[in-house]
Design a protein around this motif. Structure first.
Motif, PDB file in Angstrom:
ATOM      1  N   LEU A 294       0.838  -1.196   0.000  1.00 45.71           N
ATOM      2  CA  LEU A 294       0.000   0.000   0.000  1.00 45.71           C
ATOM      3  C   LEU A 294       0.873   1.246   0.000  1.00 45.71           C
ATOM      4  O   LEU A 294       1.894   1.294   0.692  1.00 45.71           O
ATOM      5  CB  LEU A 294      -0.911   0.022   1.229  1.00 45.71           C
ATOM      6  CG  LEU A 294      -2.032  -1.014   1.306  1.00 45.71           C
ATOM      7  CD1 LEU A 294      -2.918  -0.728   2.504  1.00 45.71           C
ATOM      8  CD2 LEU A 294      -2.847  -1.054   0.041  1.00 45.71           C
ATOM      9  N   LYS A 295       0.451   2.270  -0.755  1.00 44.83           N
ATOM     10  CA  LYS A 295       1.201   3.521  -0.744  1.00 44.83           C
ATOM     11  C   LYS A 295       0.357   4.657  -1.301  1.00 44.83           C
ATOM     12  O   LYS A 295      -0.666   4.437  -1.936  1.00 44.83           O
ATOM     13  CB  LYS A 295       2.501   3.394  -1.556  1.00 44.83           C
ATOM     14  CG  LYS A 295       2.339   3.192  -3.043  1.00 44.83           C
ATOM     15  CD  LYS A 295       3.698   2.948  -3.694  1.00 44.83           C
ATOM     16  CE  LYS A 295       3.603   2.807  -5.206  1.00 44.83           C
ATOM     17  NZ  LYS A 295       3.373   4.104  -5.876  1.00 44.83           N
ATOM     18  N   ASP A 296       0.786   5.843  -1.047  1.00 42.67           N
ATOM     19  CA  ASP A 296       0.245   7.092  -1.591  1.00 42.67           C
ATOM     20  C   ASP A 296      -1.148   7.441  -1.076  1.00 42.67           C
ATOM     21  O   ASP A 296      -1.345   8.500  -0.513  1.00 42.67           O
ATOM     22  CB  ASP A 296       0.214   7.076  -3.125  1.00 42.67           C
ATOM     23  CG  ASP A 296       1.574   6.974  -3.757  1.00 42.67           C
ATOM     24  OD1 ASP A 296       2.557   7.381  -3.104  1.00 42.67           O
ATOM     25  OD2 ASP A 296       1.671   6.477  -4.897  1.00 42.67           O
ATOM     26  N   VAL A 297      -2.125   6.579  -1.328  1.00 38.97           N
ATOM     27  CA  VAL A 297      -3.496   6.873  -0.915  1.00 38.97           C
ATOM     28  C   VAL A 297      -4.222   5.549  -0.680  1.00 38.97           C
ATOM     29  O   VAL A 297      -4.195   4.649  -1.516  1.00 38.97           O
ATOM     30  CB  VAL A 297      -4.232   7.735  -1.963  1.00 38.97           C
ATOM     31  CG1 VAL A 297      -4.270   7.061  -3.335  1.00 38.97           C
ATOM     32  CG2 VAL A 297      -5.623   8.108  -1.503  1.00 38.97           C
ATOM     33  N   PHE A 298      -4.842   5.421   0.509  1.00 37.68           N
ATOM     34  CA  PHE A 298      -5.585   4.206   0.818  1.00 37.68           C
ATOM     35  C   PHE A 298      -6.430   4.445   2.067  1.00 37.68           C
ATOM     36  O   PHE A 298      -6.289   5.463   2.752  1.00 37.68           O
ATOM     37  CB  PHE A 298      -4.658   3.000   1.024  1.00 37.68           C
ATOM     38  CG  PHE A 298      -3.641   3.147   2.127  1.00 37.68           C
ATOM     39  CD1 PHE A 298      -3.967   2.868   3.450  1.00 37.68           C
ATOM     40  CD2 PHE A 298      -2.342   3.564   1.844  1.00 37.68           C
ATOM     41  CE1 PHE A 298      -3.019   3.009   4.464  1.00 37.68           C
ATOM     42  CE2 PHE A 298      -1.389   3.700   2.849  1.00 37.68           C
ATOM     43  CZ  PHE A 298      -1.737   3.419   4.167  1.00 37.68           C
ATOM     44  N   SER A 299      -7.312   3.491   2.342  1.00 39.14           N
ATOM     45  CA  SER A 299      -8.067   3.517   3.597  1.00 39.14           C
ATOM     46  C   SER A 299      -8.193   2.100   4.130  1.00 39.14           C
ATOM     47  O   SER A 299      -8.076   1.126   3.373  1.00 39.14           O
ATOM     48  CB  SER A 299      -9.452   4.148   3.401  1.00 39.14           C
ATOM     49  OG  SER A 299     -10.268   3.330   2.583  1.00 39.14           O
ATOM     50  N   ILE A 300      -8.419   1.996   5.425  1.00 43.14           N
ATOM     51  CA  ILE A 300      -8.572   0.702   6.097  1.00 43.14           C
ATOM     52  C   ILE A 300      -9.825   0.780   6.967  1.00 43.14           C
ATOM     53  O   ILE A 300      -9.992   1.733   7.739  1.00 43.14           O
ATOM     54  CB  ILE A 300      -7.354   0.380   6.982  1.00 43.14           C
ATOM     55  CG1 ILE A 300      -6.039   0.496   6.192  1.00 43.14           C
ATOM     56  CG2 ILE A 300      -7.482  -1.008   7.589  1.00 43.14           C
ATOM     57  CD1 ILE A 300      -4.801   0.466   7.075  1.00 43.14           C
TER      58      ILE A 300
END
Length: 352
Positions: A294-300
């Protein structure tokens, strides 16, 4: 803006394009509306393309928004040395946005976000859960059912089970009775989901706790998990349904807001009441960054119990950027509007 200067290309699949394709394939209009609502962030961000273009121009960038059906032709002509591709909407089955980072890679273009393999993985909840479990992350184990038959039986669960479609997001196919007290009801839900959407269902042990979301935007390439925004999301019930989601976003959500039926969920920083859980979630996110990419932009999405027990529910590589929670994150973490935060992120990758 100099001609042929650095350019941010935002690729997105509109709701209408998805709806029209589904109906042409024989999907009933009511179901097509529900399915295509997953792409509501494309609808919601469209009215801000002008703001995003202005924010990019302030930073010396050109901005181009490209609908997915036009992406192959546009990306084929892009200059790899001066172009950054940001994929706004994902999908590998009902939606097709996962093709965008693959097209960018084929052309050798730089991208914002994870590589295209994760775009596919996060759209299949059963396979994604298996990978997360193999990494030692606290994801509830899952069974898999198709139209009333077990493909993989779920584990025993005294608290019951939660049933959701395997490849559909935005709470599509989640109803008020999606928490099942017995496996017979779970199989009935799988028949309902299959009849409506032709999808399998993931059946997981129900886990207690409050709903939480961790949002991330790497404003600069070196940004780490210290920039995660981790908040409890309180929408007044134990879990959010498809009806709740439809009332929040896109044209359907706008109609609900106009009718006074819109109630934005409340956000509370996890660190304010459960700092131990906040630290555990940051450590978990670091595992996802290192182990999964995962990198730069994500959500959990998570469930957090009162004793700080964490349950990882799923992750997104195309989080809903125009949604209330991500806008709040940009304001709290970066002191910026969504448009400025996106433009600054892109500029930090394109500066030479």
């Amino acid at each position: 803006m100099p001609r042929n200067g650095p350019t941010l290309i935002l690729v997105h699949e509109p709701e209408k394009a998805c709806f029209d394709r589904l109906v042409a394939d024989g999907c009933p209009a009511e179901r097509a509306i529900e399915i295509s609502s997953y792409l509501a962030q494309s609808t919601d961000l469209a009215c801000e393309f002008g703001q995003l273009a202005a924010a990019c121009e302030k930073r010396g960038l050109a901005f181009s928004q490209v609908e997915l059906d036009d992406a192959a032709a546009v990306l084929a002509k892009a200059d790899p040395a001066k172009t950054l591709v940001w994929t706004l909407t994902d999908g590998i089955a009902y939606f097709r946005g996962g093709a965008s980072p693959a097209l960018a890679r084929l052309k050798g273009l730089r991208t914002i976000g994870a590589d295209d393999s994760l775009f596919a993985l996060c759209q299949d909840k059963f396979r994604s859960g298996a990978v997360l479990g193999a990494l030692g992350l606290p994801v509830p184990p899952a069974g898999l059912a198709r139209n009333g038959a077990w493909l993989v039986e779920p584990p025993a669960s005294p608290a019951g089970w939660f049933v959701k479609p395997n490849r559909l997001g935005a709470k599509i196919g989640i109803w008020p009775d999606s928490r099942a007290a017995d496996l017979g009801h779970a199989l009935e839900l799988s028949r309902r989901v299959f009849a409506h959407y032709r999808d399998d269902v993931v059946v997981q042990p129900y886990v207690a706790g409050r709903n939480a979301r961790a949002s991330f935007l790497g404003l600069r390439p070196q940004t780490g998990v210290e920039a995660l925004g981790i908040a409890f999301v309180d929408f007044g019930s134990d879990f959010q349904t498809m009806a709740d989601s439809l009332a929040l976003y896109g044209d359907t959500g706008q109609a609900a807001r106009d009718a006074g039926a819109y109630a934005e969920p409340k956000l509370q920083p996890v660190a304010a009441s459960q700092p131990t859980a906040d630290r555990a979630i940051r450590a978990m996110a670091q595992k996802l960054i290192v182990g999964l990419g995962l990198k730069d932009v994500f959500s959990i999405d998570l469930r957090v119990e009162a004793d700080d027990t964490i349950h990882l529910i799923e992750f997104e590589v195309c989080p809903g950027l125009p949604c209330f929670d991500f806008r709040d994150y940009c304001r709290r973490q970066w002191g910026m509007s969504l448009a400025d935060a996106m433009a600054e992120t892109a500029a930090s990758r394109l500066r030479i």
